[in-house]
Design an enzyme around this catalytic site. Structure first.
Site, PDB file in Angstrom:
ATOM      1  N   TYR A   1      -8.718 -20.696  -2.957  1.00  0.00           N
ATOM      2  CA  TYR A   1      -9.143 -19.429  -3.550  1.00  0.00           C
ATOM      3  C   TYR A   1      -8.074 -18.931  -4.510  1.00  0.00           C
ATOM      4  O   TYR A   1      -6.874 -19.026  -4.222  1.00  0.00           O
ATOM      5  CB  TYR A   1      -9.363 -18.410  -2.422  1.00  0.00           C
ATOM      6  CG  TYR A   1      -9.818 -17.050  -2.895  1.00  0.00           C
ATOM      7  CD1 TYR A   1     -11.070 -16.870  -3.476  1.00  0.00           C
ATOM      8  CD2 TYR A   1      -8.986 -15.930  -2.767  1.00  0.00           C
ATOM      9  CE1 TYR A   1     -11.483 -15.624  -3.908  1.00  0.00           C
ATOM     10  CE2 TYR A   1      -9.409 -14.678  -3.187  1.00  0.00           C
ATOM     11  CZ  TYR A   1     -10.653 -14.531  -3.765  1.00  0.00           C
ATOM     12  OH  TYR A   1     -11.063 -13.298  -4.193  1.00  0.00           O
TER      13      TYR A   1
ATOM     14  N   ASP B   1      -3.436  -4.233  -8.378  1.00  0.00           N
ATOM     15  CA  ASP B   1      -4.745  -4.903  -8.499  1.00  0.00           C
ATOM     16  C   ASP B   1      -5.805  -3.877  -8.907  1.00  0.00           C
ATOM     17  O   ASP B   1      -6.664  -3.507  -8.113  1.00  0.00           O
ATOM     18  CB  ASP B   1      -5.066  -5.541  -7.132  1.00  0.00           C
ATOM     19  CG  ASP B   1      -6.369  -6.314  -7.138  1.00  0.00           C
ATOM     20  OD1 ASP B   1      -6.844  -6.702  -8.218  1.00  0.00           O
ATOM     21  OD2 ASP B   1      -6.915  -6.524  -6.026  1.00  0.00           O
TER      22      ASP B   1
ATOM     23  N   ASP C   1     -11.579 -15.236  -8.270  1.00  0.00           N
ATOM     24  CA  ASP C   1     -11.904 -13.813  -8.238  1.00  0.00           C
ATOM     25  C   ASP C   1     -11.992 -13.314  -9.681  1.00  0.00           C
ATOM     26  O   ASP C   1     -10.974 -13.196 -10.365  1.00  0.00           O
ATOM     27  CB  ASP C   1     -10.771 -13.101  -7.482  1.00  0.00           C
ATOM     28  CG  ASP C   1     -10.963 -11.608  -7.370  1.00  0.00           C
ATOM     29  OD1 ASP C   1     -11.908 -11.069  -7.961  1.00  0.00           O
ATOM     30  OD2 ASP C   1     -10.139 -10.974  -6.670  1.00  0.00           O
TER      31      ASP C   1
ATOM     32  N   ASP D   1     -13.098 -10.356 -10.519  1.00  0.00           N
ATOM     33  CA  ASP D   1     -13.162  -8.884 -10.495  1.00  0.00           C
ATOM     34  C   ASP D   1     -14.548  -8.394 -10.928  1.00  0.00           C
ATOM     35  O   ASP D   1     -15.550  -8.850 -10.416  1.00  0.00           O
ATOM     36  CB  ASP D   1     -12.049  -8.291 -11.376  1.00  0.00           C
ATOM     37  CG  ASP D   1     -10.659  -8.428 -10.757  1.00  0.00           C
ATOM     38  OD1 ASP D   1     -10.590  -8.707  -9.542  1.00  0.00           O
ATOM     39  OD2 ASP D   1      -9.667  -8.271 -11.462  1.00  0.00           O
TER      40      ASP D   1
ATOM     41  N   HIS E   1     -16.428 -15.188  -8.191  1.00  0.00           N
ATOM     42  CA  HIS E   1     -17.204 -14.057  -7.675  1.00  0.00           C
ATOM     43  C   HIS E   1     -17.015 -12.865  -8.583  1.00  0.00           C
ATOM     44  O   HIS E   1     -15.944 -12.653  -9.166  1.00  0.00           O
ATOM     45  CB  HIS E   1     -16.908 -13.734  -6.206  1.00  0.00           C
ATOM     46  CG  HIS E   1     -15.533 -13.269  -5.870  1.00  0.00           C
ATOM     47  ND1 HIS E   1     -15.090 -11.996  -6.134  1.00  0.00           N
ATOM     48  CD2 HIS E   1     -14.515 -13.898  -5.253  1.00  0.00           C
ATOM     49  CE1 HIS E   1     -13.863 -11.864  -5.684  1.00  0.00           C
ATOM     50  NE2 HIS E   1     -13.465 -13.011  -5.158  1.00  0.00           N
TER      51      HIS E   1
ATOM     52  N   GLU F   1     -17.929  -8.640  -8.788  1.00  0.00           N
ATOM     53  CA  GLU F   1     -18.195  -7.558  -7.844  1.00  0.00           C
ATOM     54  C   GLU F   1     -18.901  -6.374  -8.502  1.00  0.00           C
ATOM     55  O   GLU F   1     -18.921  -6.248  -9.731  1.00  0.00           O
ATOM     56  CB  GLU F   1     -16.889  -7.117  -7.185  1.00  0.00           C
ATOM     57  CG  GLU F   1     -15.946  -6.395  -8.126  1.00  0.00           C
ATOM     58  CD  GLU F   1     -14.481  -6.477  -7.675  1.00  0.00           C
ATOM     59  OE1 GLU F   1     -14.082  -7.497  -7.079  1.00  0.00           O
ATOM     60  OE2 GLU F   1     -13.740  -5.519  -7.947  1.00  0.00           O
TER      61      GLU F   1
ATOM     62  N   CYS G   1      -8.636  -2.718  -4.648  1.00  0.00           N
ATOM     63  CA  CYS G   1      -8.832  -3.577  -3.482  1.00  0.00           C
ATOM     64  C   CYS G   1     -10.033  -3.077  -2.703  1.00  0.00           C
ATOM     65  O   CYS G   1     -10.183  -1.868  -2.468  1.00  0.00           O
ATOM     66  CB  CYS G   1      -7.589  -3.552  -2.595  1.00  0.00           C
ATOM     67  SG  CYS G   1      -7.882  -4.215  -0.950  1.00  0.00           S
TER      68      CYS G   1
ATOM     69  N   ARG H   1     -20.292 -10.390  -5.237  1.00  0.00           N
ATOM     70  CA  ARG H   1     -19.578  -9.610  -4.220  1.00  0.00           C
ATOM     71  C   ARG H   1     -20.134  -8.197  -4.236  1.00  0.00           C
ATOM     72  O   ARG H   1     -20.278  -7.596  -5.307  1.00  0.00           O
ATOM     73  CB  ARG H   1     -18.088  -9.594  -4.541  1.00  0.00           C
ATOM     74  CG  ARG H   1     -17.325  -8.467  -3.848  1.00  0.00           C
ATOM     75  CD  ARG H   1     -15.839  -8.643  -3.986  1.00  0.00           C
ATOM     76  NE  ARG H   1     -15.132  -7.385  -3.835  1.00  0.00           N
ATOM     77  CZ  ARG H   1     -13.813  -7.260  -3.804  1.00  0.00           C
ATOM     78  NH1 ARG H   1     -13.049  -8.333  -3.920  1.00  0.00           N
ATOM     79  NH2 ARG H   1     -13.243  -6.086  -3.671  1.00  0.00           N
TER      80      ARG H   1
ATOM     81  N   GLU I   1     -18.057  -7.643   1.275  1.00  0.00           N
ATOM     82  CA  GLU I   1     -16.712  -7.066   1.341  1.00  0.00           C
ATOM     83  C   GLU I   1     -16.621  -5.940   2.373  1.00  0.00           C
ATOM     84  O   GLU I   1     -17.546  -5.121   2.501  1.00  0.00           O
ATOM     85  CB  GLU I   1     -16.315  -6.544  -0.050  1.00  0.00           C
ATOM     86  CG  GLU I   1     -14.951  -5.875  -0.142  1.00  0.00           C
ATOM     87  CD  GLU I   1     -13.757  -6.806   0.127  1.00  0.00           C
ATOM     88  OE1 GLU I   1     -13.808  -7.578   1.108  1.00  0.00           O
ATOM     89  OE2 GLU I   1     -12.764  -6.731  -0.621  1.00  0.00           O
TER      90      GLU I   1
ATOM     91  N   ASN J   1     -14.033 -12.100   3.971  1.00  0.00           N
ATOM     92  CA  ASN J   1     -12.679 -11.936   3.453  1.00  0.00           C
ATOM     93  C   ASN J   1     -11.753 -11.537   4.599  1.00  0.00           C
ATOM     94  O   ASN J   1     -11.824 -10.414   5.091  1.00  0.00           O
ATOM     95  CB  ASN J   1     -12.725 -10.843   2.371  1.00  0.00           C
ATOM     96  CG  ASN J   1     -11.357 -10.482   1.818  1.00  0.00           C
ATOM     97  OD1 ASN J   1     -10.372 -11.145   2.105  1.00  0.00           O
ATOM     98  ND2 ASN J   1     -11.315  -9.418   1.029  1.00  0.00           N
TER      99      ASN J   1
END
Ligand SMILES: C[C@](O)(C(=O)O)[C@H](CC(=O)O)C(=O)O
Ligand SMILES: [Mg+2]
Length: 302
Positions: A48, A62, A89, A91, A116, A118, A126, A161, A191, A213
């Site tokens: 990942y 992040d 990821d 985002d 992924h 989201e 996060c 996600r 998530e 996760n």
């Protein structure tokens, strides 16, 4: 030696194939190409690439500051050295749906197996923190559709996600996840589920694989692989764990060095020179050209 021994397309096909089975696929987060090699060596099914790690690695929070170029470059470096499929990821996709289409194609070119995207509002945060907000269903669906339509390799995995659980609760998260699957998502990243029963509920409500996760210091307890498998989860990520461990060790070592003036007591905890050379396959380079690796470690301290 050098790169992965297989092609990006073969890795994607293998991941698709694995997802058709019933095993739990375990994807620890690699914080650099070298740690990705370690993940492969320990027999995991995938690697990942975490946005939290990538931004932390750059000394940034992040919150959506990293760019597609940075993420793609790091992902390519990691994908290049492992035979495992790499999941990235992405985002919120680095922009509007059109940008998302470009994100998919850029990450395909980077050689990764999937991404992924989201449904958080930008600036994202996060998924295990308070105060995040999510976009409406139509916007989330447009993101996923753009990603699915843009891919040129049908085996490239688009994982949707949803962050809705932490904002509106489980029922709303399941409704959102279903809409994302209808939009073409190959899998759902659920998530910040509160407990195993929630994982079970979302897994049984969906007919695509669900990703869990297991990030530390978050909302979910750290369930074991057996517990997650029994709940119906098909992919598990441990996104930031290796970075946290490495940084914890580095922090303690620096304190010791600063305090005592030597790292001699830390040596038993270090990866040895022989282990490092083995991981980067010095011997393979020597087989290719004996002039490259014609020294021995004999006589070195172990
Ligand atoms: C999975 C995640 O998106 C990541 O970037 O690794 C983060 C992990 C974390 O911050 O602990 C997340 O939003 O859960
Ligand atoms: Mg992230």
């Amino acid at each position: 030696m050098l790169n992965s021994s297989t092609t990006p397309s073969a890795k994607r096909t293998a991941l698709r194939e694995a997802l058709r089975g019933s095993e739990l696929l375990r994807f620890p987060g690699a914080f650099n190409p070298l740690s990705a090699k370690l993940v492969q060596r320990h027999g995991f099914e995938g690697v990942y690439v975490s946005g939290a790690v990538l931004s932390a690695d750059l000394g940034l929070p992040d919150i959506g500051l990293t760019t597609l170029t940075e993420v793609a470059a790091r992902s390519a470096q990691i994908a290049r050295v492992t035979d495992l499929p790499v999941l990235v990821d992405a985002d919120t996709g680095f922009g509007e749906p059109l940008n998302l289409a470009r994100t998919v194609q850029t990450l395909e070119d980077a050689g990764v197996a999937g991404l992924h995207v989201e449904d958080q509002v930008n600036p994202k945060r996060c998924g295990h923190l308070e105060g995040k907000s999510v976009v409406d269903e139509a916007t989330a669906v447009r993101r996923v559709k753009a990603a699915v339509d843009a891919r040129r390799d049908p085996d490239f995995l688009v994982v949707a996600r949803t962050d809705v659980r932490g904002v509106e609760g489980l029922d709303a998260a399941v409704r959102r996840a279903k809409a994302l699957v209808d939009a073409g998502a190959d899998a759902v990243f659920a998530e910040a589920m509160a407990d195993l029963a929630e994982f079970e509920a979302i897994c049984s409500a969906l007919d695509v694989p669900v990703l869990a996760n297991m990030t530390e210091f978050g909302r979910s307890d750290l369930f074991t692989h057996d517990q997650l498998r029994d709940a119906g989860v098909r992919i598990v990520i441990h996104p930031v764990s290796l970075l946290r461990l490495a940084m914890g060790a580095a922090d303690r070592a620096l304190a010791e060095l600063s305090g005592t003036g030597t790292l001699a007591a830390q040596v038993p905890r270090m990866q040895t020179r022989a282990e490092l050379y083995d991981l980067v396959d010095y011997a393979g380079y020597g087989d290719f050209d004996s002039g490259v690796f014609d020294f021995s470690l004999e006589g070195n301290r172990s």
